[in-house]
Design an enzyme around this catalytic site. Structure first.
Site, PDB file in Angstrom:
ATOM      1  N   LYS A 176       0.859  -1.178   0.000  1.00 19.08           N
ATOM      2  CA  LYS A 176       0.000   0.000   0.000  1.00 19.08           C
ATOM      3  C   LYS A 176       0.898   1.233   0.000  1.00 19.08           C
ATOM      4  O   LYS A 176       1.498   1.595   1.008  1.00 19.08           O
ATOM      5  CB  LYS A 176      -0.915   0.039   1.224  1.00 19.08           C
ATOM      6  CG  LYS A 176      -2.045   1.045   0.954  1.00 19.08           C
ATOM      7  CD  LYS A 176      -2.486   1.854   2.134  1.00 19.08           C
ATOM      8  CE  LYS A 176      -1.663   3.032   2.494  1.00 19.08           C
ATOM      9  NZ  LYS A 176      -1.736   4.191   1.616  1.00 19.08           N
ATOM     10  N   GLU A 193      10.045   0.878  10.507  1.00 22.45           N
ATOM     11  CA  GLU A 193      11.172   1.799  10.250  1.00 22.45           C
ATOM     12  C   GLU A 193      10.566   3.186  10.308  1.00 22.45           C
ATOM     13  O   GLU A 193       9.790   3.553   9.434  1.00 22.45           O
ATOM     14  CB  GLU A 193      11.731   1.558   8.849  1.00 22.45           C
ATOM     15  CG  GLU A 193      12.228   0.165   8.623  1.00 22.45           C
ATOM     16  CD  GLU A 193      13.734   0.074   8.733  1.00 22.45           C
ATOM     17  OE1 GLU A 193      14.374   1.093   9.020  1.00 22.45           O
ATOM     18  OE2 GLU A 193      14.240  -1.023   8.540  1.00 22.45           O
ATOM     19  N   CYS A 241      14.333  10.769   6.330  1.00 20.56           N
ATOM     20  CA  CYS A 241      14.427  10.401   7.746  1.00 20.56           C
ATOM     21  C   CYS A 241      15.853  10.496   8.265  1.00 20.56           C
ATOM     22  O   CYS A 241      16.078  10.530   9.473  1.00 20.56           O
ATOM     23  CB  CYS A 241      13.873   8.998   7.960  1.00 20.56           C
ATOM     24  SG  CYS A 241      14.604   7.808   6.835  1.00 20.56           S
TER      25      CYS A 241
HETATM   26  P1  NAD Z   1       2.906   8.223   7.511  1.00 13.58           P
HETATM   27  O1  NAD Z   1       3.146   7.416   8.739  1.00 13.58           O
HETATM   28  O2  NAD Z   1       1.928   9.314   7.585  1.00 13.58           O
HETATM   29  O3  NAD Z   1       2.414   7.272   6.319  1.00 13.58           O
HETATM   30  C1  NAD Z   1       3.146   6.147   5.906  1.00 13.58           C
HETATM   31  C2  NAD Z   1       2.202   5.160   5.240  1.00 13.58           C
HETATM   32  O4  NAD Z   1       1.248   4.729   6.202  1.00 13.58           O
HETATM   33  C3  NAD Z   1       1.392   5.735   4.089  1.00 13.58           C
HETATM   34  O5  NAD Z   1       1.224   4.744   3.116  1.00 13.58           O
HETATM   35  C4  NAD Z   1       0.066   6.064   4.741  1.00 13.58           C
HETATM   36  O6  NAD Z   1      -1.013   6.072   3.819  1.00 13.58           O
HETATM   37  C5  NAD Z   1      -0.065   4.926   5.715  1.00 13.58           C
HETATM   38  N1  NAD Z   1      -0.929   5.210   6.873  1.00 13.58           N
HETATM   39  C6  NAD Z   1      -1.276   6.411   7.389  1.00 13.58           C
HETATM   40  N2  NAD Z   1      -2.097   6.243   8.461  1.00 13.58           N
HETATM   41  C7  NAD Z   1      -2.245   4.903   8.622  1.00 13.58           C
HETATM   42  C8  NAD Z   1      -2.939   4.088   9.562  1.00 13.58           C
HETATM   43  N3  NAD Z   1      -3.687   4.618  10.537  1.00 13.58           N
HETATM   44  N4  NAD Z   1      -2.848   2.752   9.432  1.00 13.58           N
HETATM   45  C9  NAD Z   1      -2.106   2.187   8.456  1.00 13.58           C
HETATM   46  N5  NAD Z   1      -1.423   2.909   7.533  1.00 13.58           N
HETATM   47  C10 NAD Z   1      -1.484   4.247   7.620  1.00 13.58           C
HETATM   48  O7  NAD Z   1       4.351   8.708   7.025  1.00 13.58           O
HETATM   49  P2  NAD Z   1       4.664   9.636   5.762  1.00 13.58           P
HETATM   50  O8  NAD Z   1       4.225  11.013   6.116  1.00 13.58           O
HETATM   51  O9  NAD Z   1       4.168   9.007   4.515  1.00 13.58           O
HETATM   52  O10 NAD Z   1       6.263   9.554   5.703  1.00 13.58           O
HETATM   53  C11 NAD Z   1       7.094  10.311   6.484  1.00 13.58           C
HETATM   54  C12 NAD Z   1       7.581   9.526   7.678  1.00 13.58           C
HETATM   55  O11 NAD Z   1       8.256   8.338   7.252  1.00 13.58           O
HETATM   56  C13 NAD Z   1       8.598  10.296   8.501  1.00 13.58           C
HETATM   57  O12 NAD Z   1       8.329  10.113   9.863  1.00 13.58           O
HETATM   58  C14 NAD Z   1       9.923   9.638   8.113  1.00 13.58           C
HETATM   59  O13 NAD Z   1      10.949   9.781   9.067  1.00 13.58           O
HETATM   60  C15 NAD Z   1       9.499   8.219   7.954  1.00 13.58           C
HETATM   61  N6  NAD Z   1      10.469   7.465   7.134  1.00 13.58           N
HETATM   62  C16 NAD Z   1      11.276   6.577   7.771  1.00 13.58           C
HETATM   63  C17 NAD Z   1      12.216   5.856   7.051  1.00 13.58           C
HETATM   64  C18 NAD Z   1      13.129   4.859   7.720  1.00 13.58           C
HETATM   65  O14 NAD Z   1      13.814   4.138   7.019  1.00 13.58           O
HETATM   66  N7  NAD Z   1      13.175   4.796   9.040  1.00 13.58           N
HETATM   67  C19 NAD Z   1      12.311   6.041   5.661  1.00 13.58           C
HETATM   68  C20 NAD Z   1      11.456   6.957   5.048  1.00 13.58           C
HETATM   69  C21 NAD Z   1      10.530   7.663   5.797  1.00 13.58           C
END
Ligand code: NAD
Length: 493
Positions: free
Chosen positions: A171, A246, A280
């Site tokens: 997803k 992650e 990140c």
């Molecule tokens: P997010 O948590 O808002 O969304 C990530 C994914 O989860 C999306 O596909 C979103 O649609 C889905 N999602 C949102 N709410 C959900 C729920 N209640 N249940 C299940 N899925 C849900 O994150 P984002 O804004 O897309 O990305 C930014 C974040 O990702 C930052 O915190 C960044 O640090 C982190 N990130 C971490 C890494 C790593 O390797 N540690 C890499 C890239 C990004």
């Protein structure tokens, strides 16, 4: 959506728009999946796993198919880079020069490493038998990815799962589904059997949660915010799914007075701005020893003035727009909060006017000087181009301030003193410590978190193990009816 080897609309007929952050305009629509769509995808994945057309072939055969995907991505680099830039707003320089070639290298590593996965040597840990370890695929993995590296994050999470024989439902983030859908096309053409690789689209709160609850899904591999990572642990607990997360980061960048300041400031700009400041691993907290803080800050400001914010499709652009209007609002909120909490704005933080792109989500990167370690801009993940510069006095002061956040993903230390560097490597509570560098992660090395940055590992052979169960196999060597330890039941009989 791509489910069970076929392209599908949502069963409700509903779609959601995909915007280009550079223009603020809609460029596509994708289906908004229903609970029934998720259930069907999970069932298809389950059947494909149980039938074994992918899970039961050899690692070498799976590797050959995944390597084909890498070659197709490589051939289509320019086209995919343009699409990735269109949906994320990151510069074309970055997507062509870095994101796509790195992604190809990630796949080639994972496909190769899956063929040499090793266990501990078989051995006689009791005299009467030989023990061995097997690593076996978990089953159906729900892969939920963020918007900041749409294609790369699917590779980091779904490809080790595939390499080990799992079936997956991906997803992608609602903002950025298009390259993931293209990937489905390539995966299918490369020969992955139907039902093994599925992509469903729609809002995270509904579709992501339905995946996490589904009984046919054995594991969740999530990359995204710490907040949603926690939620997925809760949801997965009803079926005791393995949940690999992650999450967010808040990387410190520690500059000691003996550091090469030119190298440190050059890297500080790139470390903070790569991926439009939406990475990140971005350096966000610059701890600089008091004696060199003014010099460091002056050079940082000079270099920042030369950064070109603009249309991400222009090869001369360094920094494009943020992903969305709400993300820009969030970053601006943090800048205001940082000033309210004692910070001084040294550079940027305003909205540039980009000709013909007035509705794009642009923001000039901000540098804020502050001494307030408890300020929201120092403690929380902003996920936008905001640099906080803070002073430190001693080594202990630098380390304790750096560790004083809930996150533990990336960190860097700048010094010419090897003893200082080695101590910092030991004392920093982060999954990666760079010495005199920031951001580089070779495919062979793990990208993993400490604390609330999560506990999964991407890349490296460790990411392959994540997607396996471990099985102990015991072979009796005696051939006897009654082994020596049976006396515990039979006693003297
Ligand atoms: P997010 O948590 O808002 O969304 C990530 C994914 O989860 C999306 O596909 C979103 O649609 C889905 N999602 C949102 N709410 C959900 C729920 N209640 N249940 C299940 N899925 C849900 O994150 P984002 O804004 O897309 O990305 C930014 C974040 O990702 C930052 O915190 C960044 O640090 C982190 N990130 C971490 C890494 C790593 O390797 N540690 C890499 C890239 C990004």
């Amino acid at each position: 959506m791509f489910v069970n080897g076929e392209w599908k609309d949502s069963s409700s007929g509903e779609n959601i728009p995909v915007l280009n952050p550079a223009t603020g305009l809609s460029i596509a629509e994708v289906p908004s999946a229903t609970d029934d769509d998720v259930a069907f995808a999970a069932e298809s994945a389950r059947i494909s796993f149980d039938e074994g057309a992918w899970s039961k072939i050899s690692p070498g055969e799976r590797s050959t198919v995944l390597l084909k995907v890498a070659s197709v991505i490589e051939e289509r680099t320019e086209e995919l880079a343009k699409l990735e830039t269109k949906i994320t707003g990151k510069s074309i320089k970055q997507t062509i020069g870095y994101d796509l070639p790195y992604t190809v290298d990630n796949i080639r590593f994972l496909a190769g490493a899956a063929r040499i996965l090793e266990g501990k040597a078989m051995g006689e840990y009791v005299r009467e038998g030989t023990s061995a370890i097997r690593r076996e695929a978990i089953g159906v993995v729900g892969v939920i990815t963020p918007w900041n590296y749409p294609l790369m994050m699917v590779i980091w999470r779904a490809f080790p799962a595939l390499a080990m024989g799992n079936s997956v439902i991906v997803k992608p983030a609602s903002y950025t589904p298009l390259t993931t859908l293209e990937l489905a096309n390539m995966v299918e053409k490369a020969g992955v059997p139907k039902g093994v690789f599925n992509v469903i689209t729609g809002p995270g709160g509904r579709v992501g949660e339905a995946i996490a609850r589904n009984k046919n899904v054995d594991m969740i591999a999530f990359t995204g915010s710490t907040e949603v990572g926690k939620k997925l642990h809760e949801l997965g607990s009803s079926t005791l799914k393995k949940v690999s997360v992650e999450l967010g980061g808040k990387a410190p960048f520690i500059v000691f007075e003996d550091a090469d300041l030119e190298a440190a400031t050059e890297s500080a700009i790139v470390g903070g701005l790569v991926n439009n400041g939406e990475d990140c691993a971005n350096s966000t907290r610059y701890y600089v020893q008091e004696s060199v803080k003014d010099k460091f800050t002056k050079r940082l400001m000079e270099k920042m003035k030369r950064v070109k914010v603009g249309n991400p499709m222009d090869p001369k652009t360094d920094v494009g727009p943020l992903i969305s209007s709400s993300q820009r609002d969030r970053v601006e909120w943090y800048i205001e909060k940082g000033l309210e909490q004692g910070g001084k704005l040294l550079e940027g933080g305003d909205r540039p006017k980009i000709k013909g792109m007035e509705k794009g989500f642009y923001l000039n990167p901000a540098i804020i000087s502050t001494e307030n370690q408890q300020s929201a801009i120092v403690q929380e993940e902003i996920f936008g181009p905001v640099f906080s510069v803070l002073p430190f006095s001693t080594y202990d002061d630098a380390i304790s301030k750096s560790n004083d956040v809930i996150y533990g993903l990336g960190s860097s230390v700048w010094t010419r003193n090897v003893t200082t560097a080695m101590n910092a490597v030991k004392d920093l509570r982060f999954g990666t410590v760079w010495v005199n560098e920031h951001v580089t992660v070779p495919s062979e090395m793990p990208w993993a978190g400490y604390k609330q940055s999560g506990h999964g590992a991407s890349l490296s052979a460790y990411s392959l193990e994540e997607f396996t169960y471990i099985k102990h196999v015991y072979f009796d060597l005696t051939g006897k009816v009654r082994k020596s330890w049976y006396s515990q039941i039979y006693g003297g009989q």
